[in-house]
Design a protein around this motif. Structure first.
Motif, PDB file in Angstrom:
ATOM      1  N   ALA A  24      -8.040  35.462   8.169  1.00 25.80           N
ATOM      2  CA  ALA A  24      -7.102  35.725   9.262  1.00 25.80           C
ATOM      3  C   ALA A  24      -5.765  35.014   9.048  1.00 25.80           C
ATOM      4  N   LYS A  25      -5.824  33.779   8.564  1.00 24.61           N
ATOM      5  CA  LYS A  25      -4.584  33.019   8.415  1.00 24.61           C
ATOM      6  C   LYS A  25      -4.783  31.901   7.393  1.00 24.61           C
ATOM      7  N   ARG A  26      -3.735  31.610   6.670  1.00 23.19           N
ATOM      8  CA  ARG A  26      -3.753  30.451   5.781  1.00 23.19           C
ATOM      9  C   ARG A  26      -3.206  29.246   6.537  1.00 23.19           C
ATOM     10  N   ALA A  27      -3.998  28.199   6.621  1.00 23.92           N
ATOM     11  CA  ALA A  27      -3.567  26.959   7.274  1.00 23.92           C
ATOM     12  C   ALA A  27      -3.302  25.901   6.216  1.00 23.92           C
ATOM     13  N   TYR A  28      -2.444  24.960   6.550  1.00 23.82           N
ATOM     14  CA  TYR A  28      -2.102  23.864   5.643  1.00 23.82           C
ATOM     15  C   TYR A  28      -2.647  22.552   6.194  1.00 23.82           C
ATOM     16  N   TYR A  29      -3.004  21.646   5.294  1.00 16.38           N
ATOM     17  CA  TYR A  29      -3.512  20.342   5.725  1.00 16.38           C
ATOM     18  C   TYR A  29      -2.552  19.672   6.706  1.00 16.38           C
ATOM     19  N   SER A  30      -1.262  19.696   6.370  1.00 12.90           N
ATOM     20  CA  SER A  30      -0.287  19.001   7.215  1.00 12.90           C
ATOM     21  C   SER A  30      -0.228  19.612   8.614  1.00 12.90           C
ATOM     22  N   HIS A  31      -0.375  20.935   8.703  1.00 12.25           N
ATOM     23  CA  HIS A  31      -0.336  21.589  10.016  1.00 12.25           C
ATOM     24  C   HIS A  31      -1.571  21.251  10.844  1.00 12.25           C
ATOM     25  N   VAL A  32      -2.742  21.335  10.203  1.00 13.51           N
ATOM     26  CA  VAL A  32      -3.976  21.047  10.928  1.00 13.51           C
ATOM     27  C   VAL A  32      -3.982  19.596  11.415  1.00 13.51           C
ATOM     28  N   TYR A  33      -3.473  18.700  10.581  1.00 16.11           N
ATOM     29  CA  TYR A  33      -3.385  17.293  10.983  1.00 16.11           C
ATOM     30  C   TYR A  33      -2.499  17.130  12.224  1.00 16.11           C
ATOM     31  N   ILE A  81      -1.751  19.326  14.447  1.00 17.18           N
ATOM     32  CA  ILE A  81      -2.380  19.943  15.614  1.00 17.18           C
ATOM     33  C   ILE A  81      -3.459  19.032  16.197  1.00 17.18           C
ATOM     34  N   LEU A  82      -4.298  18.478  15.318  1.00 17.71           N
ATOM     35  CA  LEU A  82      -5.429  17.676  15.783  1.00 17.71           C
ATOM     36  C   LEU A  82      -5.015  16.293  16.270  1.00 17.71           C
ATOM     37  N   GLU A  83      -4.061  15.682  15.591  1.00 19.96           N
ATOM     38  CA  GLU A  83      -3.694  14.302  15.917  1.00 19.96           C
ATOM     39  C   GLU A  83      -2.498  14.196  16.863  1.00 19.96           C
ATOM     40  N   HIS A  84      -1.613  15.186  16.830  1.00 22.90           N
ATOM     41  CA  HIS A  84      -0.381  15.073  17.626  1.00 22.90           C
ATOM     42  C   HIS A  84      -0.174  16.245  18.580  1.00 22.90           C
ATOM     43  N   ASP A 107       0.887  19.229  18.184  1.00 28.31           N
ATOM     44  CA  ASP A 107       2.227  19.784  17.965  1.00 28.31           C
ATOM     45  C   ASP A 107       2.338  21.135  18.681  1.00 28.31           C
ATOM     46  N   PRO A 108       3.207  21.243  19.686  1.00 29.79           N
ATOM     47  CA  PRO A 108       3.250  22.477  20.494  1.00 29.79           C
ATOM     48  C   PRO A 108       3.715  23.699  19.706  1.00 29.79           C
ATOM     49  N   VAL A 109       4.636  23.525  18.788  1.00 34.05           N
ATOM     50  CA  VAL A 109       5.137  24.654  18.003  1.00 34.05           C
ATOM     51  C   VAL A 109       4.029  25.204  17.113  1.00 34.05           C
ATOM     52  N   LEU A 110       3.316  24.309  16.433  1.00 34.30           N
ATOM     53  CA  LEU A 110       2.241  24.741  15.542  1.00 34.30           C
ATOM     54  C   LEU A 110       1.073  25.325  16.333  1.00 34.30           C
ATOM     55  N   MET A 111       0.769  24.758  17.486  1.00 33.54           N
ATOM     56  CA  MET A 111      -0.333  25.279  18.297  1.00 33.54           C
ATOM     57  C   MET A 111      -0.033  26.696  18.764  1.00 33.54           C
ATOM     58  N   ARG A 157       2.734   7.183  -2.077  1.00 32.32           N
ATOM     59  CA  ARG A 157       1.299   7.039  -1.821  1.00 32.32           C
ATOM     60  C   ARG A 157       0.839   8.140  -0.864  1.00 32.32           C
ATOM     61  N   LYS A 158      -0.144   8.920  -1.291  1.00 33.65           N
ATOM     62  CA  LYS A 158      -0.677   9.985  -0.459  1.00 33.65           C
ATOM     63  C   LYS A 158      -1.652   9.423   0.567  1.00 33.65           C
ATOM     64  N   GLU A 159      -1.535   9.894   1.769  1.00 34.86           N
ATOM     65  CA  GLU A 159      -2.474   9.513   2.815  1.00 34.86           C
ATOM     66  C   GLU A 159      -3.387  10.697   3.116  1.00 34.86           C
ATOM     67  N   ARG A 160      -4.679  10.464   3.106  1.00 35.16           N
ATOM     68  CA  ARG A 160      -5.621  11.527   3.444  1.00 35.16           C
ATOM     69  C   ARG A 160      -5.842  11.547   4.948  1.00 35.16           C
ATOM     70  N   THR A 161      -5.800  12.756   5.487  1.00 38.49           N
ATOM     71  CA  THR A 161      -5.883  12.908   6.932  1.00 38.49           C
ATOM     72  C   THR A 161      -7.200  13.569   7.328  1.00 38.49           C
ATOM     73  N   VAL A 162      -7.370  13.747   8.626  1.00 36.44           N
ATOM     74  CA  VAL A 162      -8.565  14.394   9.148  1.00 36.44           C
ATOM     75  C   VAL A 162      -8.716  15.801   8.582  1.00 36.44           C
ATOM     76  N   ALA A 163      -7.615  16.468   8.257  1.00 36.05           N
ATOM     77  CA  ALA A 163      -7.678  17.838   7.743  1.00 36.05           C
ATOM     78  C   ALA A 163      -8.342  17.884   6.367  1.00 36.05           C
ATOM     79  N   GLU A 164      -7.920  17.001   5.451  1.00 34.75           N
ATOM     80  CA  GLU A 164      -8.549  16.953   4.127  1.00 34.75           C
ATOM     81  C   GLU A 164     -10.010  16.545   4.233  1.00 34.75           C
ATOM     82  N   LYS A 165     -10.288  15.617   5.136  1.00 36.37           N
ATOM     83  CA  LYS A 165     -11.650  15.096   5.254  1.00 36.37           C
ATOM     84  C   LYS A 165     -12.628  16.137   5.788  1.00 36.37           C
ATOM     85  N   LEU A 166     -12.179  16.976   6.705  1.00 33.92           N
ATOM     86  CA  LEU A 166     -13.116  17.962   7.257  1.00 33.92           C
ATOM     87  C   LEU A 166     -13.480  19.007   6.203  1.00 33.92           C
TER      88      LEU A 166
END
Length: 680
Positions: free
Chosen positions: A314-323, A325-328, A330-334, A387-396
């Motif tokens: 249905a859609k391609r999502a990006y780690y940064s977007h999912v992060y 949405i889940l952590e902040h 983000d109204p535009v992304l939602m 330095r790359k930070e791994r977020t909830v999106a990569e972890k899931l």
């Protein structure tokens, strides 16, 4: 059998010889890492190599009376030559040209008799094609120039040299590209759709990085009535395009894996397939292999289905977007993703957290080493290292792939059929004792009780997290463990505390995953079940793919280091904040916040500084502790050399002494993160 110094030796059978990969040493000797017993290396003296070279696959026999090493032998037969092309510096020697290998473990230069070379090219990087092998009895190594790579001072030349040295190709042959184009023009052969389950009405999403092109996996999720989850992991069905024994298949096997550099990818399959017909691109119908899992509220897989499918992402999502949405929230992304997908992301995060806690509770070990991001501009110059930070999106996504791989392996384990597993053997007892000794010196509690369980290492990782010695002890712990590898026999996965594990979720970029897909189809009697691995030796596939994985990992690390050196060039005399990451008798390793690491040489520290390996400290006058791992320093860049890939710093000493008193352990806090390469 009892050996010298009270150590126990393994008695190795010697009737038909032993096979493995030869690991050379610049001083001329070598060790053979055995296929089925990686912990039992065989020492090979220079006079016993029989012309074998670093990375060759060989058959060896054990010497009966050699008291220098507990396991010593000689090369009986060279099975596979790994160095058909040798990369090095073009030099003139006694009126003739030669290529001096970059890899010091290749101790013979390649002579180039009759080659006509422009004198201006002396000192350039070149690739020599071997035409005659030396035999270990004085006959020289002969070759011809295959390619001039360029000036070694150019970082891109060095990257090409690394690729050539590791047998990593930049391109495919025209014939293979044309075959991939032909296959991609017919994405849905009618005979391959028969019997597939149509999941195009299911809401499916991919979650990847912005720069990803080869999309192997997609996810669907929903809550089950009465509690629990229905998780779908949908994997690109590469096996319908790449038939066993075809030219594309043989090339994919030879490569073994895709290799990723900061500004270049060497894919396992041509782009028409890897980025096109096989990739699970949004908005397009794709053939997939689906694993549907019913998961209880406690995180147990209560039921599973494995089948061929046809899906529509249905859609391609990006780690940064999912992060965001889940952590902040983000109204535009939602708004962009919509209410349904946002709800799916929240359920995914909830389930991933549950799976993670369950995995850790059973004893799974998490090593967390920082990854670096490297930014390259259009001219090929490095503009940033961070330095790359791994977020909830990569972890899931990681948790879902781990669960899917384990579910598939468990299915085959119960069937008792031939399979290609991913195994991780138990650690060596002596190495664990050495690790325990270092832990005690640094104030941490670790007792390698017998039998050692992964939960013991898990507890140690929790204790050291957030302390100055975290990186050192994690590195020592990782080096104490054998590398995870592929095998046709199941021995379990120590690091994951798993009875059975495999690689199933990345068939576009890993050959073992493609083999697992074929074996599954054969076992389940579904789809194109007749197109299997045929009479191929799974043990040989496992050994080859394990080797190619290690080569790819080493190449990626070497190129990353090269790019870091390039980034630091031009910054000589600049000062940086750094942290001590290692202490040795020849200097201090320091790491900047962006993951760039370099060495402060001992001679620059003055005559009064002494390294004490028993306490991992350096002391100055009167024995006062001056430096320890985790201390902060101000350093100045002295040199960044692309040829040696080394970065040298000097310590900018401050007026007040650093960190008086002994090192002390601290209580760990913070998050556990993902596994480094080679552990899963």
């Amino acid at each position: 059998m009892q050996g010298l110094n009270g150590k126990r030796w393994k008695v190795l059978k010697n009737k038909q010889g032993l096979t493995g990969v030869l690991s050379g040493n610049p001083r001329g000797f070598a060790f053979v890492v055995l296929d089925n017993d990686p912990g039992s290396d065989i020492y090979i003296a220079p006079e016993d190599l029989g012309g074998a070279m670093h990375r060759d696959r060989v058959r060896v026999r054990i010497k009966q009376n050699d008291y220098r090493f507990s396991r010593s032998g000689y090369v009986e037969e060279i099975l596979v030559r790994a160095n058909q092309r040798i990369t090095g510096i073009l030099q003139k020697y006694q009126g003739s040209w030669q290529v001096v290998p970059d890899d010091r473990r290749l101790t013979e230069s390649v002579m180039l008799p009759g080659s006509e070379v422009d004198e201006k090219l002396e000192g350039f990087k070149a690739v020599a094609q071997v035409t005659r092998w030396h035999d270990g009895r004085g006959r020289p190594l002969i070759g011809k120039i295959a390619e001039i790579l360029g000036d070694p001072r150019d970082p891109r030349t060095e990257m090409y040299a690394v690729m050539s040295r590791c047998g990593i190709d930049r391109m495919f042959s025209r014939a293979l590209e044309e075959e991939a184009d032909r296959l991609s023009d017919v994405p849905f052969p009618h005979d391959l759709e028969k019997g597939r389950r149509d999941l195009r009405d299911l809401r499916i999403v991919t979650i990847d990085g912005e720069d990803a092109r080869d999309l192997d996996d997609a996810i669907s999720i929903r809550r089950r009535p009465g509690g629990g989850y229905r998780l779908g992991v949908h994997i690109a069905d590469v096996s319908v395009y790449v038939e066993p024994g075809s030219p594309l298949d043989l090339e994919a096997y030879r490569r073994g894996t895709s290799v990723y550099f900061p500004d270049l990818v060497s894919p396992m399959l041509p782009a028409a397939l890897s980025n096109g017909s096989c990739s699970l691109n949004a908005g397009q119908d794709r053939l997939a292999f689906s694993v549907m899992m019913d998961i209880s509220p406690e995180g147990d897989v209560t039921d599973r289905e494995i089948f061929e499918s046809r899906i529509h992402v249905a859609k391609r999502a990006y780690y940064s977007h999912v992060y965001r949405i889940l952590e902040h929230e983000d109204p535009v992304l939602m708004t962009d993703y919509g209410e349904d997908l946002v709800s799916d992301f929240r359920i995914m995060a909830e389930l991933a957290s549950l799976l993670y806690q369950k995995r850790i509770s059973r004893g799974s070990v998490d090593f967390d080493f920082p990854e670096c991001g490297i930014v390259i501009d259009e001219q090929g110059r490095v503009t940033d290292v961070y330095r790359k930070e791994r977020t909830v999106a990569e972890k899931l996504i990681e948790e879902f792939m781990l669960l899917c791989n384990e579910t598939v392996a468990e299915h085959f384990y119960r069937l008792g059929l031939p399979f290609l597993y991913r195994i991780h053997e138990d650690p060596d007892e002596e190495k664990m004792k050495e690790l325990a000794k270092v832990c005690r010196l640094l104030g941490f509690h670790f007792r390698p009780v017998r039998p050692l369980k992964s939960a013991h290492l898990r507890d140690l990782m929790g204790e050291i997290q957030g302390t100055p010695h975290e990186k050192l002890l994690k590195m020592l712990a990782l080096r104490s463990l054998p590398r995870a590898r592929y095998a046709n026999t199941q021995t379990g996965h120590f690091g994951l505390a798993s009875r059975a594990y495999c690689h199933f979720t990345s068939p576009i970029r890993r050959y073992p995953d493609l083999v697992v897909h074929r074996l599954l189809k054969q076992a389940l009697g579904i789809g194109s079940a007749q197109k299997t691995v045929g009479g191929w030796d799974l043990g040989e596939i496992a050994a080859h793919c394990s080797l190619r994985e290690q080569v790819a990992t080493d190449a990626e690390r070497e190129v990353d280091q090269l790019r870091k050196v390039e980034f630091m060039q031009g910054k000589e005399e600049q000062e940086f904040d750094a942290v001590i990451s290692g202490l040795t008798d020849f200097g201090i390793y320091v790491e900047l916040d962006n993951t760039v690491e370099g060495l402060i040489k001992s001679e620059s520290l003055g005559p009064d500084i002494r390294f004490h390996p028993e306490s991992y400290t350096m002391t100055g006058r009167k024995g006062r502790i001056a430096l320890k791992i985790g201390d902060s320093l101000k350093v100045k860049l002295v040199k960044a050399d692309t040829a040696s890939k080394r970065i040298d710093f000097e310590w900018v000493q401050e007026k007040k002494p650093l960190n008086k008193g002994p090192a002390r352990a601290h209580t760990a806090r913070g998050k556990k993160k993902r596994f480094p390469k080679g552990t899963v």
